[in-house]
Structures are given as structure tokens and as C-alpha cells.
Design a protein around this motif. Structure first.
Motif, PDB file in Angstrom:
ATOM      1  N   MET A   1     125.823 -56.759 -10.928  1.00 44.07           N
ATOM      2  CA  MET A   1     127.044 -56.181 -11.481  1.00 44.07           C
ATOM      3  C   MET A   1     127.877 -55.574 -10.350  1.00 44.07           C
ATOM      4  N   ALA A   2     129.201 -55.792 -10.419  1.00 35.97           N
ATOM      5  CA  ALA A   2     130.100 -55.303  -9.385  1.00 35.97           C
ATOM      6  C   ALA A   2     130.120 -53.770  -9.370  1.00 35.97           C
ATOM      7  N   ASP A   3     130.285 -53.214  -8.189  1.00 37.39           N
ATOM      8  CA  ASP A   3     130.369 -51.766  -8.018  1.00 37.39           C
ATOM      9  C   ASP A   3     131.827 -51.354  -8.220  1.00 37.39           C
ATOM     10  N   LEU A   4     132.141 -50.860  -9.399  1.00 37.47           N
ATOM     11  CA  LEU A   4     133.523 -50.523  -9.739  1.00 37.47           C
ATOM     12  C   LEU A   4     134.079 -49.441  -8.830  1.00 37.47           C
ATOM     13  N   ILE A   5     133.289 -48.387  -8.594  1.00 34.30           N
ATOM     14  CA  ILE A   5     133.780 -47.271  -7.794  1.00 34.30           C
ATOM     15  C   ILE A   5     134.102 -47.729  -6.374  1.00 34.30           C
ATOM     16  N   ALA A   6     133.227 -48.565  -5.789  1.00 36.33           N
ATOM     17  CA  ALA A   6     133.492 -49.079  -4.453  1.00 36.33           C
ATOM     18  C   ALA A   6     134.700 -50.010  -4.459  1.00 36.33           C
ATOM     19  N   ALA A   7     134.827 -50.812  -5.505  1.00 32.13           N
ATOM     20  CA  ALA A   7     135.927 -51.776  -5.577  1.00 32.13           C
ATOM     21  C   ALA A   7     137.285 -51.102  -5.699  1.00 32.13           C
ATOM     22  N   MET A   8     137.324 -49.905  -6.259  1.00 31.31           N
ATOM     23  CA  MET A   8     138.594 -49.201  -6.426  1.00 31.31           C
ATOM     24  C   MET A   8     139.098 -48.584  -5.124  1.00 31.31           C
ATOM     25  N   GLY A   9     138.273 -48.601  -4.085  1.00 25.21           N
ATOM     26  CA  GLY A   9     138.717 -48.163  -2.781  1.00 25.21           C
ATOM     27  C   GLY A   9     139.046 -46.689  -2.702  1.00 25.21           C
ATOM     28  N   PRO A  10     140.024 -46.323  -1.842  1.00 27.88           N
ATOM     29  CA  PRO A  10     140.342 -44.918  -1.600  1.00 27.88           C
ATOM     30  C   PRO A  10     140.736 -44.144  -2.853  1.00 27.88           C
ATOM     31  N   ALA A  11     141.228 -44.813  -3.873  1.00 27.16           N
ATOM     32  CA  ALA A  11     141.644 -44.106  -5.084  1.00 27.16           C
ATOM     33  C   ALA A  11     140.478 -43.386  -5.756  1.00 27.16           C
ATOM     34  N   PHE A  12     139.268 -43.881  -5.546  1.00 27.35           N
ATOM     35  CA  PHE A  12     138.076 -43.288  -6.154  1.00 27.35           C
ATOM     36  C   PHE A  12     137.192 -42.630  -5.090  1.00 27.35           C
ATOM     37  N   LEU A  13     137.816 -42.168  -4.016  1.00 24.64           N
ATOM     38  CA  LEU A  13     137.045 -41.584  -2.919  1.00 24.64           C
ATOM     39  C   LEU A  13     136.210 -40.395  -3.384  1.00 24.64           C
ATOM     40  N   GLY A  14     136.791 -39.520  -4.204  1.00 23.37           N
ATOM     41  CA  GLY A  14     136.049 -38.348  -4.671  1.00 23.37           C
ATOM     42  C   GLY A  14     134.811 -38.739  -5.455  1.00 23.37           C
ATOM     43  N   SER A  15     134.961 -39.708  -6.364  1.00 27.84           N
ATOM     44  CA  SER A  15     133.816 -40.162  -7.161  1.00 27.84           C
ATOM     45  C   SER A  15     132.750 -40.792  -6.275  1.00 27.84           C
ATOM     46  N   ARG A  16     133.204 -41.524  -5.269  1.00 28.01           N
ATOM     47  CA  ARG A  16     132.234 -42.185  -4.388  1.00 28.01           C
ATOM     48  C   ARG A  16     131.474 -41.167  -3.545  1.00 28.01           C
ATOM     49  N   LEU A  17     132.185 -40.167  -3.050  1.00 28.44           N
ATOM     50  CA  LEU A  17     131.521 -39.115  -2.280  1.00 28.44           C
ATOM     51  C   LEU A  17     130.542 -38.332  -3.144  1.00 28.44           C
ATOM     52  N   LYS A  18     130.924 -38.069  -4.389  1.00 32.44           N
ATOM     53  CA  LYS A  18     130.044 -37.353  -5.312  1.00 32.44           C
ATOM     54  C   LYS A  18     128.773 -38.166  -5.556  1.00 32.44           C
ATOM     55  N   ARG A  19     128.924 -39.475  -5.748  1.00 27.45           N
ATOM     56  CA  ARG A  19     127.759 -40.331  -5.974  1.00 27.45           C
ATOM     57  C   ARG A  19     126.851 -40.354  -4.746  1.00 27.45           C
ATOM     58  N   LEU A  20     127.460 -40.435  -3.560  1.00 25.11           N
ATOM     59  CA  LEU A  20     126.670 -40.435  -2.333  1.00 25.11           C
ATOM     60  C   LEU A  20     125.933 -39.110  -2.162  1.00 25.11           C
ATOM     61  N   ALA A  21     126.618 -38.003  -2.450  1.00 28.91           N
ATOM     62  CA  ALA A  21     125.977 -36.694  -2.356  1.00 28.91           C
ATOM     63  C   ALA A  21     124.793 -36.586  -3.308  1.00 28.91           C
ATOM     64  N   GLU A  22     124.937 -37.141  -4.514  1.00 26.84           N
ATOM     65  CA  GLU A  22     123.855 -37.091  -5.493  1.00 26.84           C
ATOM     66  C   GLU A  22     122.645 -37.890  -5.008  1.00 26.84           C
ATOM     67  N   GLN A  23     122.895 -38.987  -4.295  1.00 25.33           N
ATOM     68  CA  GLN A  23     121.786 -39.768  -3.751  1.00 25.33           C
ATOM     69  C   GLN A  23     121.033 -38.973  -2.689  1.00 25.33           C
ATOM     70  N   PHE A  24     121.782 -38.303  -1.824  1.00 26.82           N
ATOM     71  CA  PHE A  24     121.139 -37.466  -0.814  1.00 26.82           C
ATOM     72  C   PHE A  24     120.376 -36.318  -1.472  1.00 26.82           C
ATOM     73  N   GLN A  25     120.979 -35.698  -2.474  1.00 27.78           N
ATOM     74  CA  GLN A  25     120.336 -34.570  -3.150  1.00 27.78           C
ATOM     75  C   GLN A  25     119.059 -35.012  -3.864  1.00 27.78           C
ATOM     76  N   ALA A  26     119.092 -36.192  -4.486  1.00 24.57           N
ATOM     77  CA  ALA A  26     117.902 -36.688  -5.188  1.00 24.57           C
ATOM     78  C   ALA A  26     116.763 -36.935  -4.197  1.00 24.57           C
ATOM     79  N   GLY A  27     117.092 -37.505  -3.050  1.00 24.06           N
ATOM     80  CA  GLY A  27     116.065 -37.718  -2.030  1.00 24.06           C
ATOM     81  C   GLY A  27     115.519 -36.413  -1.502  1.00 24.06           C
ATOM     82  N   ALA A  28     116.404 -35.452  -1.266  1.00 23.46           N
ATOM     83  CA  ALA A  28     115.961 -34.144  -0.784  1.00 23.46           C
ATOM     84  C   ALA A  28     115.072 -33.461  -1.819  1.00 23.46           C
TER      85      ALA A  28
END
Length: 315
Positions: A1-28
Motif C-alpha cells: 500500500m502506498a505511503d500517503l503521508i510520504a506521497a503528500m510531500g512537504p505539505a504533510f511534514l508535521g504528520s511525517r515528523l510526528k510519525r517518525l518521532a513515534e517510531q523512535f519513542q516506541a523503540g526507546a
């Protein structure tokens, strides 16, 4: 399945950063969970800030860049865990938050076994970044998809741990590590004292072995022994890991090493005696081929007053 948030580019930067932060937090969070510490990643900036001494809630919020209500909630959680306390400032006009003795000990563990390897992992991941911000985010996402933060930390910790044999200089570590877990759960017995006070005479000189898990940065983490009890018969005994080093995988490494050493020593019968109170250890033994054995209990179970579990290695 296509990554919608990544496909939307800079317009969804906040959502993408939030998702990345959640991945780091889950690992931590998984890194922290393996150590048995009761805190969450969101608590870490607060306890790090409090290392320097008591702080007002407002100052804490400013220091960690979080809203004051959010800091207040986290402080309440840390207080419930017995890690922080609230105290009046000298001028009596504001309350300050300070680490308790338990909190100070927890910070000490974080500084030794959590923060350094996490920092090294993240630094290594960042060394691979290049190009525009969006490309750098994509690189971090790809690296985490390939291997999670906690898996990378675990690999670093494993690489730093080595197994070594008994030397007289390590006798105090053998004594102290085992005395700590025995006295915290049971009463030291004469059989314990004899082995812990004279490890070379009681184990090594009789054809057995004592092994240590040692970290290049943390020193001796744990130990275990193979006590020869007859021709081809060995007891796996006195296995313990320092409380501050639990969750690093030292116990499992020691058990693997002990099994290999028992084979090298020609063990045809390998057994252990323990207590049902040691549920975590029993689970580890079961996972690696030990089976509950009534005959072992009958033959050897009276050696320790605390013994109500006897197991034999089935391979």
C-alpha cells in the motif's frame, strides 16, 4: 500500500515528523522495558533535567520545551513511582521538584546503560543522512524499517559483552553478585557461603568452571558456575546478574556459554536447583532446554532449604 503521508510531500511534514518521532519513542520504550525500569521515554527529559538539582515546574517546562500541564502530569506519574518529590523553595513562595534517592539511582542506570547506546545508534543513523530534509526523513524511516531502534541498541550492547573465565581477582564479583540476589530473596545458607567464599577451592579446583559476563564499558555484569558433582555430572549454579545490568542480555549469554562449557567438560548430566520464586530465571532455563525433573529433586533437592524446583538439561 502506498505511503500517503510520504506521497503528500512537504505539505504533510508535521504528520511525517510526528510519525517518525513515534517510531523512535516506541523503540526507546522497548529499550527501557527490557531493563525493568518503570519509566517511559517521555519521562527521560525530565529526569535528565533534574540531575542538576531541584527545579520549579515552570522552569522544567521551559527546559524540556513541553507545556506546563504536560510536565505536571509527568511529574505526578514520577512521584507515584517514588522517583521525584516536591519541596518548598527557600523563599517558601514556590514548590520545586527534586529526584528522590530512588530517582537518583535510576538516573545513574540511565546514564550507564540506556543513554550512551541510544546516542551511539542515533548518531550512526544520522551519519547516513544527506540532501534535503525530506530525503533525510525518508532515510531515517528506511533505516528504522530495516532494523528498529531497540534492535540496534541490543546489538551494540551484545557486542560489548564478552565471556571470561574465573581469575582470583574476580572472586569478589562472584561473591557480591550472588550474595545480592540470594539475600534479597532468601537467607544465605551454609552451602552458599562455602562456595561464595572459596570459589576456586569449591568449584574450579574440583574440575568445574566459573564464567563471567563482562562489558568493556560497564565491567562485570553477571556470573555463573558449573560445579562438578560426579563423573560426567555438573550442577549449573550461582547464576546472577547485577540488578543495574538486567535487561542487557548478559544472563542469556552466560547460559549459552555455560552450556557450551558443560559440553566441553564432558557433562552427561547437567542439572540445576532453584526456587519457584525465581520465575524469570526458570522461564529462561525452560527456553534453553532445561526440563523439570523429579529424579533430580529426589537426588539433590535437599542441598538447599529454598529449593522446590529441580531441572535437568535435555538439550
Amino acid at each position: 500500500m502506498a505511503d500517503l503521508i510520504a506521497a503528500m510531500g512537504p505539505a504533510f511534514l508535521g504528520s511525517r515528523l510526528k510519525r517518525l518521532a513515534e517510531q523512535f519513542q516506541a523503540g526507546a520504550a522497548r529499550v527501557i522495558e527490557r531493563t525493568g525500569m518503570p519509566v517511559q521515554p517521555a519521562h527521560m527529559p525530565l529526569i535528565a533535567a533534574l540531575q542538576g538539582g531541584p527545579m520549579a515546574v515552570g522552569a522544567l517546562a521551559q527546559a524540556v520545551g513541553t507545556s506546563q500541564p504536560g510536565v505536571t502530569r509527568s511529574i505526578r506519574q514520577l512521584a507515584d513511582l517514588g522517583l521525584v518529590r516536591s519541596e518548598r523553595a527557600a523563599d517558601r513562595r514556590e514548590r520545586r521538584v527534586a529526584l528522590t534517592e530512588v530517582g537518583e539511582a535510576l538516573v545513574g542506570r540511565c546514564r550507564k546503560i540506556i543513554w550512551p547506546p541510544v546516542e551511539r545508534v542515533v548518531e550512526a543513523m544520522c551519519e547516513q543522512l544527506d540532501g534535503p530534509v525530506i530525503a533525510q526523513i525518508a532515510s531515517l524511516e528506511a533505516q528504522l524499517a530495516d532494523r528498529s531502534l531497540d534492535a540496534r541498541v541490543a546489538a551494540i550492547l551484545r557486542d560489548e559483552i564478552a565471556i571470561c573465565d574465573f581469575a582470583d581477582a574476580l572472586a569478589p564479583a562472584f561473591h557480591d553478585i550472588n550474595a545480592a540476589w540470594i539475600e534479597s530473596m532468601f537467607v544465605m545458607e551454609e552451602a552458599d557461603r562455602r562456595v561464595l567464599e572459596h570459589p576456586r577451592a569449591e568449584i574450579v579446583d574440583h574440575g568445574g568452571a566459573i564464567l563471567f559476563a563482562r562489558s568493556s564499558t560497564l565491567g562485570v555484569l553477571g556470573t555463573c558456575a558449573l560445579k562438578k558433582t560426579g563423573k560426567g555430572s555438573f550442577e549449573l549454579t550461582k547464576m546472577g546478574v547485577r540488578e543495574e545490568a538486567r535487561g542487557l542480555g548478559a544472563g542469556e549469554m552466560l547460559l549459552h556459554a555455560a552450556l557450551d562449557r558443560a559440553e566441553a567438560l564432558g557433562a552427561r548430566k547437567l542439572y540445576l536447583l532453584t526456587s519457584s520464586k525465581c520465575a524469570t530465571a526458570i522461564h529462561l532455563y525452560e527456553k534453553h532446554g532445561f526440563r523439570h525433573d523429579a529424579q533430580i529433586m529426589e537426588e539433590h533437592g535437599r542441598e538447599y532449604g529454598r529449593c522446590d524446583v529441580a531441572m535437568r538439561y535435555a538439550g
